[in-house]
Every structure is written in structure tokens, then in C-alpha cells.
Motif scaffolding. Structure first.
Motif, PDB file in Angstrom:
ATOM      1  N   PRO A  23       0.810  -1.225   0.000  1.00  0.00           N
ATOM      2  CA  PRO A  23       0.000   0.000   0.000  1.00  0.00           C
ATOM      3  C   PRO A  23       0.842   1.274   0.000  1.00  0.00           C
ATOM      4  N   PHE A  24       1.987   1.223   0.676  1.00  0.00           N
ATOM      5  CA  PHE A  24       2.868   2.401   0.723  1.00  0.00           C
ATOM      6  C   PHE A  24       3.387   2.741  -0.669  1.00  0.00           C
ATOM      7  N   VAL A  25       3.907   1.756  -1.366  1.00  0.00           N
ATOM      8  CA  VAL A  25       4.448   1.994  -2.708  1.00  0.00           C
ATOM      9  C   VAL A  25       3.342   2.481  -3.648  1.00  0.00           C
ATOM     10  N   LEU A  26       2.195   1.852  -3.585  1.00  0.00           N
ATOM     11  CA  LEU A  26       1.085   2.262  -4.446  1.00  0.00           C
ATOM     12  C   LEU A  26       0.595   3.665  -4.110  1.00  0.00           C
ATOM     13  N   SER A  27       0.658   4.052  -2.833  1.00  0.00           N
ATOM     14  CA  SER A  27       0.208   5.396  -2.436  1.00  0.00           C
ATOM     15  C   SER A  27       1.124   6.486  -2.982  1.00  0.00           C
ATOM     16  N   LEU A  28       2.346   6.118  -3.341  1.00  0.00           N
ATOM     17  CA  LEU A  28       3.277   7.082  -3.921  1.00  0.00           C
ATOM     18  C   LEU A  28       3.101   7.209  -5.434  1.00  0.00           C
ATOM     19  N   GLY A  29       2.127   6.493  -5.973  1.00  0.00           N
ATOM     20  CA  GLY A  29       1.834   6.594  -7.391  1.00  0.00           C
ATOM     21  C   GLY A  29       2.503   5.544  -8.249  1.00  0.00           C
ATOM     22  N   ALA A  30       3.198   4.608  -7.653  1.00  0.00           N
ATOM     23  CA  ALA A  30       3.848   3.545  -8.427  1.00  0.00           C
ATOM     24  C   ALA A  30       2.808   2.524  -8.872  1.00  0.00           C
ATOM     25  N   SER A  31       3.084   1.860  -9.961  1.00  0.00           N
ATOM     26  CA  SER A  31       2.180   0.832 -10.483  1.00  0.00           C
ATOM     27  C   SER A  31       2.529  -0.525  -9.872  1.00  0.00           C
ATOM     28  N   MET A  32       1.681  -1.494 -10.104  1.00  0.00           N
ATOM     29  CA  MET A  32       1.954  -2.854  -9.639  1.00  0.00           C
ATOM     30  C   MET A  32       3.213  -3.408 -10.303  1.00  0.00           C
TER      31      MET A  32
END
Length: 131
Positions: free
Chosen positions: A30-39
Motif C-alpha cells: 500500500p505504501f508503494v502504491l500510495s506514492l503513485g507507483a504501479s503494480m
């Protein structure tokens, strides 16, 4: 006495390592995705420096060689410092919303595996041959 001291170190390392893995396991995605990174970026980061990523895989043989020649203390301290530096970069990424800070952070976390061979050897040295 030395085995007792080693046991305290091994237990401390296991406790901190378990806390680190628990925190990463729960909040990393969730942290990585919250920074705008994709899967896809999330998968790339995990393959680069995650628990069994390419950096970790490449550093382990050299770390074992180093620990056998220079002792256990230096790699154990280096692993802790590299982990702290990685978490600092993650914190900066979260505060600044600069997702590119995750790449050097995950690489440092992969390099932190420099302590794994030393930790394994320390466990082996702490147990008597009869046990």
C-alpha cells in the motif's frame, strides 16, 4: 560466557528482523502504491532488492567470504546500518512523495543481507558440538 553473549545477539537480531519483515509485509505494497507507483514497479522493486531479490542474491556469497575472513561483527553492524538507511529513504519518500527514492532504498535493503551469512555462522558457533 561467549555462547551466552552470542545468544543475546542472535535473539536480538531475530527480534528486529521479525519486526522488520512484519512491518514490510503489511505496509510495503500500500505504501508503494500510495506514492503513485504501479503494480509493475512494485514487482520490479521486490525483484531488485526484496527479501530474495537480485541484490540480496548477489551480495550473499561475498558477505559469507567477508564474514569468514574478517569476523562476524562488521557484517552484522553493516546490515543494521544499511537497513536503517533504507528505512530513512522510505521515510523521505513518504514525506516528499518522491517515489524514485524507493529504488535506492530497496537496493540498500538488499545490500543489508550482508549480515545473513554472519548471523548463520554466529548461530552455529553458539551451539556446542554435542548439541
Amino acid at each position: 560466557m561467549r555462547a551466552h553473549t552470542n545468544l543475546v545477539v542472535v535473539v536480538g537480531i531475530a527480534l528486529l528482523g521479525g519486526l522488520k519483515q512484519s512491518m514490510i509485509g503489511v505496509v510495503w505494497q500500500p505504501f508503494v502504491l500510495s506514492l503513485g507507483a504501479s503494480m509493475s514497479v512494485l514487482g520490479l522493486l521486490a525483484s531488485i532488492g526484496g527479501a530474495n531479490g537480485i541484490v540480496t542474491t548477489l551480495v550473499s556469497p561475498f558477505a559469507g567470504w567477508f564474514a569468514d575472513r574478517r569476523g562476524r561483527k562488521a557484517p552484522l553492524i553493516a546490515g543494521s546500518l544499511l537497513t536503517a538507511a533504507a528505512f530513512l529513504l522510505y521515510t523521505l519518500a513518504g514525506l516528499t512523495m518522491f517515489s524514485w527514492l524507493l529504488l535506492p532504498g530497496i537496493m540498500l535493503l538488499g545490500l543489508a543481507a550482508v549480515d545473513r551469512p554472519a548471523n548463520s555462522a554466529l548461530i552455529g558457533e553458539s551451539v556446542s558440538a554435542a548439541r
